[in-house]
Design a protein around this motif. Sequence first.
Motif, PDB file in Angstrom:
ATOM      1  N   LEU A 193       0.852  -1.201   0.000  1.00  0.00           N
ATOM      2  CA  LEU A 193       0.000   0.000   0.000  1.00  0.00           C
ATOM      3  C   LEU A 193       0.886   1.248   0.000  1.00  0.00           C
ATOM      4  N   ASN A 202       0.092   9.129   6.849  1.00  0.00           N
ATOM      5  CA  ASN A 202      -0.575   8.195   5.928  1.00  0.00           C
ATOM      6  C   ASN A 202      -0.031   6.781   6.139  1.00  0.00           C
ATOM      7  N   GLY A 204       1.235   5.714   8.925  1.00  0.00           N
ATOM      8  CA  GLY A 204       0.730   5.295  10.231  1.00  0.00           C
ATOM      9  C   GLY A 204      -0.678   4.725  10.128  1.00  0.00           C
ATOM     10  N   THR A 205      -1.511   5.384   9.329  1.00  0.00           N
ATOM     11  CA  THR A 205      -2.892   4.921   9.146  1.00  0.00           C
ATOM     12  C   THR A 205      -2.925   3.541   8.494  1.00  0.00           C
ATOM     13  N   ILE A 206      -2.084   3.359   7.476  1.00  0.00           N
ATOM     14  CA  ILE A 206      -2.033   2.060   6.789  1.00  0.00           C
ATOM     15  C   ILE A 206      -1.652   0.960   7.784  1.00  0.00           C
ATOM     16  N   SER A 208      -1.956   0.975  11.059  1.00  0.00           N
ATOM     17  CA  SER A 208      -3.047   0.780  12.033  1.00  0.00           C
ATOM     18  C   SER A 208      -4.139  -0.105  11.454  1.00  0.00           C
ATOM     19  N   ASP A 209      -4.578   0.224  10.239  1.00  0.00           N
ATOM     20  CA  ASP A 209      -5.667  -0.545   9.610  1.00  0.00           C
ATOM     21  C   ASP A 209      -5.254  -1.994   9.373  1.00  0.00           C
ATOM     22  N   GLN A 210      -4.054  -2.174   8.875  1.00  0.00           N
ATOM     23  CA  GLN A 210      -3.622  -3.530   8.523  1.00  0.00           C
ATOM     24  C   GLN A 210      -3.380  -4.399   9.760  1.00  0.00           C
TER      25      GLN A 210
ATOM     26  N   ILE B  40     -11.516  -1.529  13.595  1.00  0.00           N
ATOM     27  CA  ILE B  40     -11.568  -0.696  12.385  1.00  0.00           C
ATOM     28  C   ILE B  40     -12.338   0.593  12.670  1.00  0.00           C
ATOM     29  N   ASN B  43     -10.232   2.846  14.600  1.00  0.00           N
ATOM     30  CA  ASN B  43      -9.211   3.404  13.700  1.00  0.00           C
ATOM     31  C   ASN B  43      -9.776   4.598  12.923  1.00  0.00           C
ATOM     32  N   ASP B  47      -8.195   8.151  13.128  1.00  0.00           N
ATOM     33  CA  ASP B  47      -7.603   8.773  11.937  1.00  0.00           C
ATOM     34  C   ASP B  47      -8.264  10.105  11.593  1.00  0.00           C
ATOM     35  N   ARG B 246       0.504  11.680  17.386  1.00  0.00           N
ATOM     36  CA  ARG B 246       0.060  10.474  16.675  1.00  0.00           C
ATOM     37  C   ARG B 246       1.221   9.757  15.977  1.00  0.00           C
ATOM     38  N   THR B 295     -10.022   3.964   4.875  1.00  0.00           N
ATOM     39  CA  THR B 295      -9.800   2.669   5.524  1.00  0.00           C
ATOM     40  C   THR B 295     -10.241   1.531   4.603  1.00  0.00           C
ATOM     41  N   ASN B 298      -7.628   1.028   2.058  1.00  0.00           N
ATOM     42  CA  ASN B 298      -6.476   0.331   2.660  1.00  0.00           C
ATOM     43  C   ASN B 298      -6.743  -1.167   2.781  1.00  0.00           C
ATOM     44  N   LEU B 299      -7.956  -1.511   3.207  1.00  0.00           N
ATOM     45  CA  LEU B 299      -8.262  -2.928   3.427  1.00  0.00           C
ATOM     46  C   LEU B 299      -8.441  -3.683   2.114  1.00  0.00           C
TER      47      LEU B 299
END
Lengths: 348, 333
Positions: A193, A202, A204-206, A208-210, B40, B43, B47, B246, B295, B298-299
């Motif tokens: 990703l 960005n 960090g978000t990836i 976290s989600d994964q 999720i 998150n 985010d 963060r 999100t 991303n998934l």
Amino acid sequence: MKRFLRATLAAGAIAMAAFASHTAEAQDKGKVFYMVPTLLDEFQTASVEAITNFMKEVGYTVEAKNADNKTDLQQSQMNDVIALKPKAIILAAVDFNALVPSIEKARAAGIPVMIFDRQIKTTKSDFTSVAGTVEIGYVAADQIQGLLKTKNGSVKGKVLQVLGDPADPYTLEIQQGFEEKMKAFPDVKIISLPAMQWEASNAGTIVSDQLVANPDIDLIFVHAAHLAVAAVASLEAKGKKPGEVMLVSSNGAPVGLDLIRKGWENVEVEQPLFAQAAALAMFADKVINKQEIKPGKYDVLGLESEVTIESWGANIKIPGAAINKGNVDDTKFWGNLKPPATPIKPVE
Amino acid sequence: MSARQRAIIEFMLDNLVWLLLIVVLAAFSIGIPSYFQIGIFTNIIEDSTYVGVMAIGLAIVIIAGNMDLSVESVAGLTAMVTGILFCNGGIGLGYTMAPVEWLAIPVSLLLAIAVGGIIGFSNGLLVVKLRMNAFIVTLASYIWVRGLVLALSGGRSAQGMVPELRIIGIPIDPILLPPSALIAIVSFIGFSFLMRRTPFGRHITMIGGNPIATFRAGIKTDRLILVSFILAGAVAGIAGWLLAIRTSGATANLGVGMLFKAFAAVVIGGVSLKGGIGQLPGVYAGVLLLSAIQTAINLMGLPAHYTQLILGALVLAAMLIDTLKLQIRQRLA
């Protein structure tokens, strides 16, 4: 007596003028422009300093032009710089292909173009100094294979690959090299990703989600050390401890080395910034005076590097190193911010 | 049409973005494996924190009939200031407030608010006193403030936030959300109250709707516009502070691209770019919607370009819905 004094003074003045002109010639061989793609990145900022200092040691004054990661701006800067007729241009292209016409224009105007860090193979240039982005991917793949084998008994597991901006060929070539080498291991699942605009949050978000969607991730491979910082922040926020999820990064920036020391990161694949910049300075006279560059092995700041003559011109490839806990304090790594003590000497 | 029916339609129009958020979350939960889980959803809220806070200030300035393009760079600057002072790696100086270590929280927060507020004040002053165009003034700030970030950091990064600040970004066990997310939610509630229930908020909305009439009604429009810019800067300062916490550090490009997200959230949330219309809860829904989509991308492992495509389409859809809402309201009137 007066005549003697006048003659002595005149002779002194002439001698001083001659000395001054000689000194000036020896110290200042002319101006070279360094076209840096961005300054919002530690590697690039450090490259300006390294190139400026090393080129100064061999007699050239360097002026850097920052393209703010904009191809059109870099093209326009190239046009402006060509009009100023410098001794040479050092180019780290924002876009590997889009700058080809600008390189051709500069060379047609008699200005040598030296390529730094971001290899351009589609047109002729006068000298290229790279570690090789695809090769960084290879080194990372080798390291990751070893880490997975140690953890899982064989090369298998789940890897999250966090790229930089998907419009940047630099990150795409690292991905290419990495995935090419990992193809031989079908038991490794790679989730790739991109972190848009190389922006840390960005990444960090990836992560976290994964970590929620794929809690069995064994290893995270990020394409720049500053992204690793945000990845670690996300790991920490999810309650992970250092080493629980393995982390590999590339470019060798100081923050990456700090993460290795703190135990969060396993390996940093270094782009040998100092050696890449030093190679430019070593060969600058030959390039600018249009002398032949001989292929073969050269010692660049202690790294055995090889010059080859390719279809795009003379090319020096400097090997990237894998930094881990065992060698992280070695001062040869640019991330330790200790420039080489001995001055650069031009290649005879 | 009865008054009750009209009220229902008005309510639906005012909260369209919340309905859209529910529909999108439901669709993703059904269609994307591993989307429907608490982790999720937390998150998504987490985010939304910094873009959400940034969007509050931006929305206030836009409701007042102006524009502030500098919020992204202001957040980048306060993130860097926080990073340099309170990180212990890279260029961080690792200051602590020992022996009262928790003081680092209010001190760093106040510093971020002050830095942001000063830039907001300079923007507002140029707009109000010199009658300069807000777009140009804040565009200039967008550029010079990012330049200041670069100058301060020398292009280098700060890393490793001191634990007393880092705690703001770590989820609290029973609610699974970090204090940073709660700060964002509280900010939205507080500023929504300010905009809806106080003379300040009503006057800001009036200025955005018709500045001349508001001025003639005896309201000090210049002062309020200046305050709106200071608020936008100060709130962007908080966003930067949250961003540094963060990511546990700051890089010279931290926050790049967030202006676009904040703008998209504001527009999707129903704030009119012409000023005078808009409510902050809608903006928060807009931020959550964008984060939910991000999100999902991303998934699903979709190429990142899809985010921009979807974002662009959403902004366009929001503008169309806005036009449609106006037409429906005109018919109802």
